[in-house]
Design an enzyme around this catalytic site. Structure first.
Site, PDB file in Angstrom:
ATOM      1  N   GLU A 245      26.540  74.921 -68.024  1.00 32.87           N
ATOM      2  CA  GLU A 245      25.140  73.602 -67.495  1.00 32.87           C
ATOM      3  C   GLU A 245      24.382  74.186 -66.346  1.00 32.87           C
ATOM      4  OE1 GLU A 245      27.059  69.967 -66.534  1.00 32.87           O
ATOM      5  OE2 GLU A 245      24.995  69.017 -65.020  1.00 32.87           O
TER       6      GLU A 245
ATOM      7  N   ARG B 204      30.600  62.361 -57.221  1.00 29.68           N
ATOM      8  CA  ARG B 204      31.069  61.729 -57.893  1.00 29.68           C
ATOM      9  C   ARG B 204      32.662  62.119 -56.518  1.00 29.68           C
ATOM     10  NH1 ARG B 204      31.743  60.655 -63.470  1.00 29.68           N
ATOM     11  NH2 ARG B 204      29.552  61.077 -63.577  1.00 29.68           N
TER      12      ARG B 204
ATOM     13  N   GLU C   3      35.764  63.745 -70.456  1.00 27.49           N
ATOM     14  CA  GLU C   3      35.885  63.959 -68.397  1.00 27.49           C
ATOM     15  C   GLU C   3      37.602  63.396 -68.600  1.00 27.49           C
ATOM     16  OE1 GLU C   3      32.174  63.424 -67.643  1.00 27.49           O
ATOM     17  OE2 GLU C   3      32.826  65.763 -66.415  1.00 27.49           O
TER      18      GLU C   3
END
Ligand code: FAD
Ligand code: FES
Ligand code: FES
Length: 1344
Positions: free
Chosen positions: A816, A894, A1275
């Site tokens: 990413e 997160r 995920e």
């Protein structure tokens, strides 16, 4: 007469290759990919550890007059070793253009290929097996795959597809053998058909993921024939070969005297058989051996002879051939004579993979002298005889005993001597032999400790006559235990002697607390455990002679290790009724590239043909952890032939050198101070990879070392080294802690996890010669960001840079943002030189420099009432971010959003700290901090149950979120199916009775324990950075009706393109075949977000839907006008009417956005829920474990494609299993990474998946907030694998109770490695080991 120079002649896919200028340094893989352009065979590791490069090598065996096929790792096989052989690559067995081979068809149709990078290797392992055994057993198949890895699929679908080739499967299907007449086998109730264990093959055709009866039958007679020339003439087999390269010469003598002559002339020459040791030394330790000698034609070294009291095995005999010969002995000799042979055979099952065993020689294993060799302890304990030979001194016979090895990889063998053969003795009736090995992973792993125990009793007594013990992994060489051997002689085989043995063993096998390899106490404990196991096993044997020997039945559980079993599985899902119109969404169609992936036709970045004028880039990496750069001197490198340029920070303006995905706190080339090993200091550009990498190693860098060196989270806390501190607070936390009936404190942590995408980072930067334009081909999940950063580095507008991604061989978050490491220097070099520049990181580079999943440490305090309802929580969450910010803040956020997992907590204070350390910059990895955060909530809930002494499942259920509950970040839960998933999983896993059964098992077994655990999960879907929640699509309809679809997402194996085509096909009501996605390109859809956060389908799916709807609306009038017409008619008519047949679609997720100041707003679009139940069995003496069964229930809304989604669930689970129970990145106290390849870093293999693996998608739960009522899947299931960690914990508790210890008072950090499991099962053996005093030594490794 030694020839001057010979030609290399071999066959590839039936074609004869004559190479006149072979370079002995070339591997077969290099030759296939670079000289023959056969790029189907992949490079995954270059060290024989992943199997991506597997090809079949065939030869005609003149003795048996048979063609022999073996699987070979092309990455290690020297191309020179192929002389006279026939190679078959994945391209040679079938293609989508002609005909697929059944092996290719079945893996694709069974959904066994996601990113596809492992697929050709797996196809070739299976193909080779079938060529040798057209009807293999499941066991054969399991052995065939020991050397192959897949990071995406979780293996289940591969096994499922290939099971159809086996005899076992055929028996099940036909009901031929063992049947009771109803087609159900003699297994009765346990028949997998009855249990839906064969992919539910009894089910309605619509409810299966694939239909085996549609597979093309396998017909072995249709296989390509072995080249007749090789069969008819033995000229090539007999030739004395000499291949002279620039730096290396290769000899293949045909007689022993010639070999001895060569070794006399070149004492430093390397003998090469399998090259599995030397190949790794050359590639990764950069050794150059100017003379290589291949002794595979020397009769004395290749023969296996049965003698009166031993088997004589030539040193060049492969491990596989030795195994076959010893098996024959087992079949033909009395059992007592073959006890050593049996140990060797059993050991070989855990020795490397089939590919390695098929080429590696027994002599190579002895002569390498590795301290963890698996065979040397057996050879030393059995005192085999070695036959050595040299030109000057003739034959020398030596006994392989404690004097044989003289130091690390050194032995008494002289430089000019050759090992000709070994003699392995038969055992006697009163002799017993056992060997053991413990590794990180059972299959294909090097030992942590291994041992062999050889006991001879006085005739017809239990009195020890001799006892020989040898151990690997306890010193720089294989060692013996002299005191034990000496002092146990004359002793009876009883408990007293056992206790005495422990004392001597501890004395014989000391291990410094700083010893390389770490795990000191564990390794010491293993030596005792192995002896204990042997003691019991021998006692069991002796019991047959001396019935008065009493062994407690519970103790017998120590004897056996784990053995693989035939896997079972089932998948349940809902297939939406397809109406008369084409409704592709919801159908379990295979990944649309799967067939090309299985044939090797799918093109990955490095498979792209060379551009003319192309150059290769080698990186210069820092070797210090924290230091000022004093100087960088590339003079020596630049002098090398074929080197074109060297670039460093001096070649780029300061501002342009600063990069990063969020903050620009990274540098393309480090300018002043290195803050981690492996940072990029410069790039050498050369003609080819070998030159570029050699030259890069010649660049001289001088440093001035600095302090502090911060490696662990604890170091960072000590130095307050934080990139950021964040907080979320809800309710009155202080008050609740003051008033709550119970408050407890705890902590949890997880280590780093390497992405290990099978394809490493790769980039090709191609300057376009005009207007500063450049095209970048890359394996990135974020083409837009790459384009943006290249534009920044080159200081040109973004509209000049086009980034293209065809597909990736896996990404998992690792691609990413960290692409900057290779892509930006390559782009800079390409721009400066105005020539294309390519770079694909080697596996060791990739693991050294690109970062991992963040290690996390959480410390918390929980308040709860007498029932166990959580009232409040305060938690501090730390992640180890490494040297730069990268995405670490979002990852931390997160984790902060997810720490409570699935539990409603009214009062919360969560503080987050991103720790800046001197490790590689850690980055996104599937789950993005979510799983690491959730580990805290899940640990907490169990601690509450333990504290209150209540049933864990009751406490969990009571605390689960319900519809309408508010999270700690004040998001209301809507369409919450948490309880439904829970109840379904409890029911489908049969939890309550199984828990009872586990308790029964544990009562009856002392050294094997079982545990069962059930874990819920809730995962928020959306990027936490609001602006990223947008996507675009572009659709072109051509006049023939074909559709070219582009969208912002990248394909990394997750099936995104397939799903997007399903969406387009459903909206446009046309078949898939009319729709094509070519690639992801920034000139088609600009400003895209990374394909990440599980939201690829949600975001791009909506954009694709909108784009297609626009086209549909434009065509609607033509449909109305011509209702009987076809799609093509309407398209053509619209074109004739000058209607645009091109449209864009754009989507942004509505109603989301979280405000950190006010703790309000929706952080997520919606949540994906799931529950998993896992049962495990552990070996308390070694820490080994096996997952017996996993049941998963997952709410994926109305799945866009159940086959792909189930593949994601299984793949994520197995990856999560790696995180929680297997994979361990190992760091030295000063930041050196020890785990740089599959040899040292173990991901789950085929044999590690649950023996029974059931996945069920919740039915009737449409999700109104995503495309076609679906849900994101990538995920969310990953955390469910923590059910294995917690099940292991349950098993350990039982072991501790048996040992009279507290069952709760112990820590089990993730991953639950064998070492951690063993050391948590404290017992009478671990109690004997004195603990080194902390602070008195420097440990070999630290926990990050
Ligand atoms: C992926 C992988 C997994 C592995 N797993 C294991 C494992 O589980 N257990 C384990 O023990 N090992 C393991 N190994 C190590 C290795 O495979 C073995 O040591 C193997 O037996 C070496 O044999 P070879 O023929 O490939 O050796 P080569 O690489 O060809 O040679 C090895 C060394 O031995 C010397 N040598 C070879 N033959 C002679 C001879 N006749 N006389 C004198 N010197 C000689 C060579 O000069 C060289 O120094 C693994 C290796 C790899 C790459
Ligand atoms: S590339 Fe050869 S085994 Fe990995
Ligand atoms: S499909 Fe196996 S590694 Fe991706």
């Amino acid at each position: 007469m030694i020839p001057e120079q010979t030609n290399l002649i071999f066959f590839v896919n039936g074609k004869k290759i004559i190479e006149k200028n072979v370079n002995p340094e070339w591997t077969l893989l290099y030759y296939l990919r670079n000289k023959l352009n056969l790029c189907g065979t992949k490079l995954g590791c270059a060290e024989g550890g992943c199997g991506a490069c597997t090809v079949m090598v065939s030869r005609f065996d003149r003795k048996s007059q048979k063609v022999v096929h073996i699987p070979v790792n092309a990455c290690l096989a020297p191309v020179c070793a192929m002389h006279g052989l026939a190679i078959t690559t994945v391209e040679g067995i079938g293609s989508t253009r002609t005909k697929l081979h059944p092996v290719q068809e079945r893996i694709a149709k069974a959904h066994g290929s996601q990113c596809g990078f492992c697929t050709p290797g797996i196809v070739m392992s299976m193909y080779t097996l079938l060529r040798n055994l057209p009807k293999p057993s499941m066991k054969d198949m399991e052995v065939a795959f020991q050397g192959n890895l897949c990071r995406c699929t979780g293996y289940r679908p591969i096994i499922e597809g290939y099971k159809t080739f086996t005899e076992d499967w055929e028996v099940m299907q036909n009901g031929t053998a063992l049947t009771n007449g109803n087609g159900v086998c003699g297994m009765g109730d346990k028949c997998c058909k009855l249990q839906n264990g064969c992919n539910g093959t009894d089910k309605d055709d619509n409810e299966v993921l694939f239909k085996p009866h549609e597979f093309t039958p396998y017909d072995p007679t249709q296989e390509p024939i072995f080249p007749p020339e090789l069969k008819l003439y033995d000229t090539l087999d007999r030739e004395y070969l000499v291949f002279k390269g620039k730096d290396v010469t290769w000899y293949r003598p045909t007689q022993l005297k010639d070999l001895l002559e060569l070794k006399h002339k070149y004492p430093d020459a390397k003998i090469i058989v399998g090259n599995t040791e030397v190949g790794v030394e050359v590639k990764f330790k950069h050794f150059i051996y100017p003379v290589l000698i291949q002794p595979v034609l020397i009769p004395e070294m290749t023969e296996i002879t049965q003698l009166k009291d031993c088997m004589k095995i030539g040193a060049s005999v492969t491990l596989q051939d030795m195994e076959d010969a010893l098996r024959e002995q087992l079949r033909t000799q009395p059992q007592y004579r073959t006890r050593i042979f049996l140990s060797i055979i059993e050991m070989l099952n855990w020795f490397a993979g089939k590919q390695i065993r098929s080429v590696a020689a027994v002599g190579g294993n002895v002569m390498t002298g590795s301290p963890i060799s698996d065979l040397n302890p057996i050879f030393i304990a059995s005192k085999i005889e070695l036959e050595l030979r040299s030109k000057e001194n003739g034959t020398r016979k030596v006994i392989m005993d404690e004097k044989f090895f003289t130091g690390y990889r050194r032995s008494i063998v002289n430089k000019d001597e050759i090992l000709v053969a070994i003699k392995i003795p038969y055992t006697k009736e009163n002799q017993y032999f056992y060997a053991y090995k413990q590794a990180r992973r059972r299959d294909d792993d090097i030992a942590i400790v291994n041992s062999a125990i050889n006991v001879m009793f006085e005739t017809k007594t239990m009195i020890i006559k001799t006892i020989d013990l040898a151990f690997g992994g306890m010193a720089p060489t294989t060692v013996t235990a002299p005191k034990a051997s000496k002092n146990l002689i004359g002793k009876p085989w009883n408990q007293e002697t056992l206790d005495l043995a422990y004392t001597y063993l501890i004395d014989d096998l000391p291990l410094s607390p700083s010893a390389p390899g770490g795990m000191i106490q564990y390794r010491r404990s293993l030596t005792l455990s192995f002896f204990f196991k042997a003691f019991l096993a021998i006692s069991e044997q002796l019991q047959k002679l001396f019935p008065n020997i009493i062994i407690d039945k519970r103790e017998m559980s120590a004897i056996d290790g784990f053995h693989s079993q035939i896997p079972k599985n089932s998948q349940y899902f809902q297939v939406l009724p397809s109406d008369e119109k084409i409704k592709s969404v919801g159908q379990p169609i295979p990944h649309l590239s799967a067939f090309k992936q299985a044939t090797g036709e799918a093109i990955y970045c490095d498979d792209m043909p060379y551009f003319s004028n192309e150059l290769y880039m080698g990186l210069v990496l820092s070797t210090k952890t924290h230091a000022n750069i004093v100087s960088i001197d590339p003079t020596e490198a630049l002098k090398m032939e074929g080197v074109h340029a060297f670039y460093s920070a001096k070649d780029i303006p300061e501002e342009q050198n600063k990069v990063g995905p969020v903050l620009h706190d990274d540098e393309v080339f480090i300018s002043k101070t290195v803050t981690c090993q492996g940072q990029v200091l410069g790039a050498v550009i050369a003609d080819d990879q070998i030159t570029a990498q050699r030259a890069a190693r010649k660049v001289k860098v001088t440093y001035e070392e600095l302090q502090p060196i911060i490696i662990t989270i604890e170091d960072a806390i000590k130095h307050k080294s934080y990139l950021v501190e964040k907080k979320i607070e809800k309710g009155d936390v202080d008050k609740i802690f003051a008033t709550a009936p119970h408050v407890i404190e705890g902590d949890c942590r997880n280590g780093a996890q390497e992405h290990f995408y099978l394809e490493t980072h790769c980039t090709i930067a191609v300057p376009k010669k005009e207007d500063c334009e450049m095209e970048i081909f890359s394996s990135t999940q974020h083409p837009s960001e790459l384009g943006k950063l290249v534009a920044h580095v080159l200081n040109v507008p973004q509209n000049r840079i086009v980034t293209k991604v065809k597909r990736m061989g896996g990404g998992f978050g690792g691609k990413e943002s960290r692409f900057i490491i290779a892509a930006l220097p390559a782009a800079l070099a390409a721009s400066r030189l105005d020539r294309p520049v390519r770079c694909m990181l080697d596996r060791d580079e990739d693991m050294l420099i690109t970062g991992t999943r963040h290690p996390f440490y959480s410390k918390y305090k929980t308040a709860f009432d007498n029932d166990g309802k959580i009232l409040g929580c305060e938690i501090h969450i730390y992640n180890n971010a490494g040297y730069s910010t990268d995405l670490s803040i979002s990852v931390l956020e997160r984790a902060m959003f997810h720490f409570e997992n699935a539990y409603e907590i009214p009062h919360v204070r969560v503080k987050g700290f991103a720790c800046k350390t001197n490790l590689p910059s850690n980055t996104a990895f599937r789950g993005f901090g979510g799983p690491q955060g959730m580990l805290a909530g899940e640990t907490m809930i169990r601690e509450i149950a333990e504290y209150l002494n209540k049933n864990t499942e009751d406490i969990i259920r009571m605390n689960l979120y319900r519809e309408g509950d508010l999270t700690h970040y004040n998001q209301k839960l809507e369409y919450c199916t948490m309880l439904r998933c829970w109840d379904e999983c409890v029911a489908s896993s049969n939890f309550a009775p199984r828990k009872k059964e586990v308790e029964r098992f544990n009562r009856e077994n002392r050294w094997k324990k079982r545990g069962i655990s059930i874990v819920p999960t809730k995962f928020g879907i959306a990027f936490t950075a609001l602006f990223l929640n947008q996507a675009g699509a572009l659709i072109h309809v051509y006049t023939d009706g074909s559709v070219l679809l582009s969208h912002g997402g990248t394909e990394m194996g997750q099936g995104l393109h397939t799903k997007m085509i399903q969406v387009a096909s459903t909206v446009l009501e046309i078949p898939h075949a009319k729709i094509h996605i070519s690639e992801t390109a920034t000139d088609k859809v600009p400003n895209t977000s990374a394909t990440a956060a599980s939201s690829g389908s949600d975001l791009n799916g909506m954009a694709v839907m909108y784009a297609c709807e626009t086209i549909k609306q434009r065509l609607e009038p033509y449909k109305i006008k011509n209702p009987k017409g076809k799609w093509e008619d309407w398209v053509l008519q619209a074109y004739m009417d000058r209607v645009s047949l091109s449209a864009t679609g754009f989507y942004r997720t509505p109603n989301i956005g979280y405000n950190w100041e006010t703790n309000s707003g929706n952080a997520f679009n919606y949540f994906t829920f799931g529950v998993a139940c896992s049962e495990v069995e552990i070996d308390c003496l070694t820490g080994d474990h096996q997952v017996l069964k996993t049941d998963i229930v997952m709410d994926l809304g109305e799945s866009l494609n159940p086959a792909i989604d189930i593949g994601q669930v299984e793949g994520a689970f197995v990856q999560g299993y790696g995180l929680f129970a297997l994979e361990e990145m190992v760091y030295s106290p000063n930041g050196t990474i020890f785990t740089r390849g599959p040899g040292a870093y173990k991901l789950p293999g085929f044999a590690d998946i649950p023996i029974e693996f059931n996945v069920s998608l919740l039915k009737g739960a449409p999700n109104p907030r995503a495309v076609y009522s679906s849900k994101a899947v990538g995920e969310p299931p990953l955390f469910l694998a923590s059910s294995v960690l917690f099940a292991i914990r349950e098993a350990i508790k039982s072991a501790r109770l048996d040992a009279g210890l507290s069952e709760n008072n112990f820590k089990l950090y993730a991953p639950a490695t064998a070492a951690r499991i063993r050391m948590a099962c404290e017992d009478h053996l671990t109690a004997k080991l004195d603990e080194p005093k902390p602070g008195t030594f420097i440990p070999w490794n630290v926990i990050p």
